[in-house]
Scaffold this motif. Structure first.
Motif, PDB file in Angstrom:
ATOM      1  N   LEU A  13       0.931  -1.142   0.192  1.00 25.34           N
ATOM      2  CA  LEU A  13      -0.084  -0.059  -0.128  1.00 25.34           C
ATOM      3  C   LEU A  13       0.770   1.313  -0.067  1.00 25.34           C
ATOM      4  O   LEU A  13       0.683   2.044  -0.632  1.00 25.34           O
ATOM      5  CB  LEU A  13      -0.719   0.063   1.311  1.00 25.34           C
ATOM      6  N   SER A  78      -7.022   9.312  10.170  1.00 29.07           N
ATOM      7  CA  SER A  78      -7.256   7.947  10.015  1.00 29.07           C
ATOM      8  C   SER A  78      -8.094   7.565   8.589  1.00 29.07           C
ATOM      9  O   SER A  78      -7.873   6.716   8.132  1.00 29.07           O
ATOM     10  CB  SER A  78      -7.924   7.222  10.964  1.00 29.07           C
ATOM     11  N   GLN A  99      -3.196   1.140  12.350  1.00 24.74           N
ATOM     12  CA  GLN A  99      -4.140  -0.072  11.586  1.00 24.74           C
ATOM     13  C   GLN A  99      -4.554   0.548  10.406  1.00 24.74           C
ATOM     14  O   GLN A  99      -5.206  -0.178   9.587  1.00 24.74           O
ATOM     15  CB  GLN A  99      -5.233  -0.296  12.444  1.00 24.74           C
ATOM     16  N   ALA A 100      -4.947   1.969  10.628  1.00 23.49           N
ATOM     17  CA  ALA A 100      -5.422   2.430   9.034  1.00 23.49           C
ATOM     18  C   ALA A 100      -4.512   2.773   8.095  1.00 23.49           C
ATOM     19  O   ALA A 100      -4.919   3.159   6.842  1.00 23.49           O
ATOM     20  CB  ALA A 100      -6.291   3.727   9.548  1.00 23.49           C
ATOM     21  N   ASN A 101      -3.391   2.375   8.181  1.00 21.14           N
ATOM     22  CA  ASN A 101      -2.354   2.843   7.387  1.00 21.14           C
ATOM     23  C   ASN A 101      -2.395   4.302   6.769  1.00 21.14           C
ATOM     24  O   ASN A 101      -1.986   4.565   5.754  1.00 21.14           O
ATOM     25  CB  ASN A 101      -2.670   1.748   5.975  1.00 21.14           C
TER      26      ASN A 101
ATOM     27  N   VAL B 181     -10.913  -7.117  14.241  1.00 14.20           N
ATOM     28  CA  VAL B 181      -9.986  -6.355  13.414  1.00 14.20           C
ATOM     29  C   VAL B 181      -8.713  -7.216  13.188  1.00 14.20           C
ATOM     30  O   VAL B 181      -8.241  -7.477  12.116  1.00 14.20           O
ATOM     31  CB  VAL B 181      -9.712  -5.061  13.915  1.00 14.20           C
ATOM     32  N   GLN B 185      -6.925  -9.146  10.004  1.00 12.61           N
ATOM     33  CA  GLN B 185      -5.345  -8.679   9.552  1.00 12.61           C
ATOM     34  C   GLN B 185      -4.727 -10.164   9.619  1.00 12.61           C
ATOM     35  O   GLN B 185      -3.999 -10.561   8.866  1.00 12.61           O
ATOM     36  CB  GLN B 185      -5.128  -7.961  10.502  1.00 12.61           C
ATOM     37  N   GLN B 220      -7.278  -2.821   3.312  1.00 13.68           N
ATOM     38  CA  GLN B 220      -7.507  -1.395   3.273  1.00 13.68           C
ATOM     39  C   GLN B 220      -8.918  -0.995   3.422  1.00 13.68           C
ATOM     40  O   GLN B 220      -9.077  -0.130   4.171  1.00 13.68           O
ATOM     41  CB  GLN B 220      -7.032  -0.787   1.691  1.00 13.68           C
ATOM     42  N   ILE B 223      -9.958  -1.888   6.897  1.00 12.38           N
ATOM     43  CA  ILE B 223      -9.686  -0.835   7.811  1.00 12.38           C
ATOM     44  C   ILE B 223     -10.274   0.461   7.817  1.00 12.38           C
ATOM     45  O   ILE B 223     -10.729   1.220   8.845  1.00 12.38           O
ATOM     46  CB  ILE B 223      -8.071  -0.563   7.714  1.00 12.38           C
ATOM     47  N   ARG B 224     -10.774   0.745   6.262  1.00  8.85           N
ATOM     48  CA  ARG B 224     -11.757   2.118   6.254  1.00  8.85           C
ATOM     49  C   ARG B 224     -12.976   1.734   7.032  1.00  8.85           C
ATOM     50  O   ARG B 224     -13.521   2.879   7.559  1.00  8.85           O
ATOM     51  CB  ARG B 224     -11.524   2.269   4.872  1.00  8.85           C
ATOM     52  N   GLN B 227     -12.366   2.201  10.625  1.00  7.36           N
ATOM     53  CA  GLN B 227     -12.201   3.770  10.870  1.00  7.36           C
ATOM     54  C   GLN B 227     -13.559   4.280  10.626  1.00  7.36           C
ATOM     55  O   GLN B 227     -14.002   5.177  11.784  1.00  7.36           O
ATOM     56  CB  GLN B 227     -11.201   4.401  10.120  1.00  7.36           C
ATOM     57  N   ARG B 230     -15.620   2.890  13.826  1.00  2.79           N
ATOM     58  CA  ARG B 230     -15.157   3.807  15.025  1.00  2.79           C
ATOM     59  C   ARG B 230     -15.424   5.196  14.880  1.00  2.79           C
ATOM     60  O   ARG B 230     -15.943   5.895  16.051  1.00  2.79           O
ATOM     61  CB  ARG B 230     -13.669   3.605  15.411  1.00  2.79           C
TER      62      ARG B 230
END
Lengths: 422, 614
Positions: A13, A78, A99-101, B181, B185, B220, B223-224, B227, B230
């Motif tokens: 990424l 994030s 975690q969110a890169n 999470v 991963q 990705q 994770i989004r 986010q 959250r």
């Protein structure tokens, strides 16, 4: 698309982001001297105008600050790493960002004064006898493994630049709440003392406030935790049952969401004891209210500033970002924030920029030899005053817990709402 | 002064009542406006609670309609607060309203982010599901074409890892937790490891690179999702709830202030009502006091001066002597009254002087009258004594002369005889004179008693008693009245007047006419003759004693007749006068009162008694 040896998704990424930037460099090269702008996203604690102006002057570049509320800036950082170059917040936001890169690792070799950074973030203990503290101590999250994991072992790559940090506790109005003895009688349990019912507040941030509540409940003997730094759902339920009951009984005035609000709570007399940050205490004291920043016998709740590099930042701006990070450890900024009560990770570098009286008061925990001025030019410490909790080393040797995003974070959010709405 | 007094009273009463009424009205207005204000705040609180319900409905159940309703209510609430802020005039309430406004704005702004994040999360979840399928499809393709280095076992592992990752991702969406999470991963790491472990040579072919990229995108996107989840959970549960709670707290504070104000207003209203009552009472007392003062002032300024003037006038009317009229110095109507009264006083003073003079004169006259009466009494007494005592020697002289004449008539010469005769004549005359004098002096005492008297009869009897000439006519002109009076004096009056007429008559056709006129309170008698008449200069003299107009030789008489008549008439309270001219006859006119009194004094009565005894 270039071929690669052994890949991991994180490097993939990051590389794709760099490839995107490299793609633009394929255009005909035209030398255009442009002044790059460094965009810094963060909170008001470190995004101060004096610092920005000084940095611009010292670095000869343009710096744009975008201060905001903790939640808002974390969310933005994030989810939209392209919107900033550097992100300044707390260590408890680091896991989320990583975690969110949203952030990339920082090369230790490019930090000139890295060797000066003390053991607090390198080993977790500022002294041999110091407590590391529960939760995510920053040293656990500092280093980045080649496969993109956070570790306490030195790797040469770090997830954040250690810089500003402090310990937090609760503040109380000694006109109302009898003055206690630091580390001896002052206790987090005071927050649940029924004598102050209706005039108690907590910070409205689950990763912070939940520990103040947990420390208070633990100090009062109401409950114990297997690991306060990583509470289970049942522990959270038990804690919030107490909190909700307290709230229903009218024990809490409310939850504050910003430092000015916390100061206003106390200056208006709505609150006599509450979670507090150092600037809030200074503001309240500045208005003539004898607000004491407690040194709880159970230990402090510590926080550590993290300066993170956006995953999307590269090229000259990335260089500029490194310059800015190095500038922060160059002495002047550390001295500047020392006058606001914050510590810097390489304090010796700033010592020469502080007067002996300042150094003795802020770092050594000695009585102020003279009136000390704050960064606004006004006297913030009167001669003879002693900083509660003692020296830098003493304070950071008494850490109960670090602000932490626990595994049960999402669940705590739901219970937090139950608590607020009770 | 009176008008000023009433004006002050009026002003006090009206002003005090206006003050009281205004205070009470002001309290009621405050009460009303505070109540209206509290109702608006309640409405605002209700709306924020409704918004919160809609927000939670959207955040946790994905109810799109709830989001729309929350937005609409948010707009409405903003407008409500804006209006309330505009209406508010209270600094403390303004503070809380501004806080509410700030919290509301923050709440609604964050809600917009929540909407975006939740939608984004939903899209990303869909995308993750698609990506999972795509990965599976790619693995199938790679398996089918045999154009990849991953063996079947690894492919299945990768497929399983991706499926588990997808399941954990969806579990996270349902019930977010950091363990899921980590699980996602971890599964993706295992898939990547599997891919790396089966790599043939140093390079990845296109399909393998595509698979790596797809795994990367999967992570990705997940994770989004994390986010976003959250993010909106934090915003909804912490930030927005915190703002809403503060909003409610501030509105509650406003309610408390409003309630306090209402209570304060009620208390003020109560105390103002009491105050108004007290003011009214005080003004009433004040009005009474002022009215009393005005009354006293009026009394002092008007009534008392008027009273003093009235008293002065009353005193003046009683002929009291007043030195000065009070209020003369004043320039108003009372001053005019005093000045007018002063004129009266001055007249009174003059009258008083005159009266004093009159009293002095009367006293003097009284003394003189008494002296005169005494003198008359002494004279009467002397006349009576003289005439009574002189009559005895006179009779002795008469007898002696008669005896001398009888004894010596023959021896006496003629002259002596004539002288002796003359002496006897004179003695007779002297005796008649003495009789008349005696009668005159006893006139007052010899009246007798009042009795009913026929005057005509008396006239006729008088004619009989006197020496009435045969050729003389007596006429009674009209019927004479019967009166109540003293008989004897009346008989003597008529006898003397008729005798007088017979003495002074002409030779021919002499006559006497007696008449009477009723004057109301008296009878007026008239005895008129056609004799020689009396010159006017003698009209008074003829009523004096011993006054004669003719010599003794011409007419016989003592000169006492008319004097006696006058005295008898006057003794009975009447008057007498004569109307006459020479050669025109004489008319004696006298009056006799109808209501005659016996005015004789005790001494006169005793004198009369003594006389009668004699």
């Amino acid at each position: 698309m270039q071929n690669q040896k052994k890949v991991n998704r994180r490097s993939f990424l990051e590389k794709t982001a760099v490839a995107g930037a490299a793609g633009t460099s394929l255009a005909p090269l035209v030398f255009i001297k442009r002044q790059h702008t460094l965009r810094v996203l963060g909170t008001h604690v470190t995004l101060q105008e004096e610092l920005r102006k000084r940095a611009e002057k010292d670095l000869g570049c343009k710096i744009q600050f975008e201060p905001g509320g903790s939640a808002a800036v974390l969310h933005k950082a994030s989810t939209r790493p392209e919107s900033f170059d550097l992100y300044e917040q707390w260590s408890n936001s680091l896991k989320v960002l990583w975690q969110a890169n949203a952030i990339q690792s920082i090369e230790v070799d490019r930090i000139s004064n890295w060797s000066e950074i003390n053991d607090l973030t390198k080993t977790g203990k500022i002294s041999q006898e110091a407590k590391i503290g529960l939760g995510d101590a920053p040293y656990k999250l500092l280093n980045v493994t080649p496969d993109g994991k956070l570790t306490s072992k030195h790797t040469g790559q770090v997830s954040f630049l250690p810089y500003v940090h402090n310990v937090d506790s609760f503040g109380y109005n000694s006109n109302i709440v009898p003055k206690g003895q630091p580390y001896k009688t002052e206790s987090w349990g005071w927050l649940f003392d029924e004598r102050w019912a209706g005039k108690v507040a907590l910070v409205n941030a689950p990763t912070i406030g939940i520990f103040d509540a947990a420390l208070a409940a633990n100090a009062k003997g109401m409950m114990s935790f297997n690991d306060m730094g990583n509470m289970t759902r049942s522990e959270i339920d038990q804690l919030f049952d107490f909190l909700i009951e307290f709230r229903r009984q009218g024990h809490f005035r409310g939850m504050w969401s910003s430092v000015p609000q916390s100061a206003e709570f106390m200056t208006r007399g709505e609150v006599v004891i509450q979670s507090m940050f150092s600037p809030g205490v200074s503001t309240v004291k500045g208005q003539g209210i004898p607000c004491i920043y407690a040194a709880p016998k159970e230990g402090y709740r510590a926080w550590h500033g993290v300066m993170c590099l956006s995953a999307k930042t590269s090229g000259p701006v990335k260089d500029l970002a490194y310059d800015y990070m190095n500038w922060w450890l160059s002495g002047w900024p550390g001295a500047f924030i020392a006058r606001q009560g914050y510590y810097i990770s390489n304090p010796q570098r700033s010592k020469s920029l502080l007067s002996n009286a300042e150094w003795d008061y802020w770092y050594q925990g000695k009585p102020a030899a003279e009136d000390l001025k704050g960064t606004d030019g006004r006297v913030s410490v009167k001669k003879g005053e002693v900083r509660t909790g003692g020296s830098y080393q003493e304070r950071f040797s008494n850490i109960a817990v670090w602000n932490t995003v626990m595994d049960t974070y999402e669940y705590s959010l739901l219970r937090w709402r139950d608590f607020l709405s009770a | 002064m009176l008008a000023a007094g009433f004006l002050i009273l009026f002003t006090i009463v009206i002003a005090s009542n206006l003050i009281g009424i205004n205070k009470i009205r002001s309290n009621f207005e405050t009460f009303e406006s505070t109540s209206v204000f509290a109702a608006k705040i309640d409405s605002i609180k209700n709306n924020i609670n409704l918004i919160r319900q809609h927000v939670l409905s959207f955040a946790f159940a994905g109810n799109e309609a709830a989001a729309v309703q929350a937005r609409e209510l948010g707009k409405e609430l903003r407008q409500q607060i804006k209006q309330v802020i505009a209406d508010s005039e209270d600094e403390e309430i303004d503070y809380h309203l501004e806080k509410m406004n700030s919290h509301l704005n923050s709440y609604l702004d964050n809600f917009e982010t929540v909407i975006v994040e939740r939608k984004l999360r939903n899209e990303l979840v869909q995308q993750i599901v698609r990506e999972s399928k795509n990965i599976e499809q790619l693995l199938d393709e790679m398996n089918a074409s045999n154009a990849y280095t991953v063996d079947k076992v690894d492919a299945e592992n990768i497929r399983r890892n991706v499926l588990r990752a997808e399941i954990s991702a969806l579990e996270f969406v349902d019930d977010p937790d950091a363990t899921q999470v980590r699980e996602v991963q971890e599964q993706l790491n295992q898939a990547t490891s599997a891919l790396n472990s089966t790599m043939q040579g140093d390079e990845l072919n296109e399909k393998e690179l595509q698979l790596v990229a797809m795994l990367g995108h999967f992570e990705q996107d997940f994770i989004r999702v994390v986010q976003a989840t959250r993010g909106y959970l934090y915003l909804v549960n912490v930030v927005m709830t915190g703002e809403a709670v503060e909003f409610s707290y501030q509105s509650e504070r406003i309610n408390q202030i409003s309630n306090h104000r209402l209570q304060e207003t009620a208390r003020l209203s109560s105390s103002n009502t009491a105050l108004a009552s007290n003011i009214a009472l005080a003004s009433a007392i004040g009005a009474i006091v002022i009215s009393m003062l005005v009354s006293v002032t009026l009394v002092r300024m008007l009534v008392l001066p008027i009273g003093r003037i009235t008293n002065t006038l009353t005193a003046l009317s009683r002929d009291e002597k007043i030195d000065q009229i009070p209020g003369m110095e004043r320039q108003d109507e009372i001053g005019d009254m005093a000045k007018a009264a002063n004129v009266f006083r001055e007249k009174n003073l003059q009258t008083e002087v005159l009266l004093e003079e009159t009293r002095m004169l009367a006293k003097k006259l009284d003394i003189q009258a008494k002296q005169l009466a005494q003198s008359n009494e002494e004279l009467d007494s002397f006349a009576y004594v003289a005439s009574h005592d002189l009559k005895s020697p006179l009779r002795a002289i008469d007898n002696l002369s008669k005896w001398i004449y009888a004894d010596a008539m023959e021896v006496l010469p003629e002259d002596s005889r004539e002288n002796l005769q003359e002496m006897r004549v004179r003695v007779k005359r002297m005796e008649r004179l003495l009789d008349d004098l005696l009668t005159y002096s006893r006139a007052k005492q010899d009246s007798g008693d009042i009795e009913k008297i026929d005057t005509e009869q008396i006239v006729w009897q008088s004619q009989q008693l006197i020496d009435w000439p045969a050729d003389m006519t007596l006429c009674i002109d009209n019927e004479l009245p019967t009166i109540h009076s003293f008989r004897l004096p009346l008989e003597r009056i008529f006898q003397n007047l008729m005798t007088n007429a017979t003495k002074y008559r002409t030779d021919c056709d002499s006559k006497v006419v007696v008449s009477c006129t009723d004057l109301g309170d008296s009878f007026q008698f008239s005895v008129a003759d056609n004799g020689p008449g009396i010159a006017s200069e003698f009209h008074t003299k003829i009523f004096e004693m011993f006054k004669r107009l003719h010599s003794q030789s011409e007419v016989d008489g003592s000169g006492m007749g008319l004097a006696l008549v006058k005295r008898l008439v006057e003794t009975m309270g009447g008057t007498i006068r004569v109307e006459s001219e020479v050669d025109q006859g004489a008319n004696f006119i006298f009056t006799i009162p109808k209501n005659i009194q016996d005015e004789r004094t005790d001494s006169e009565a005793s004198l009369a008694l003594g006389a009668s005894l004699d």
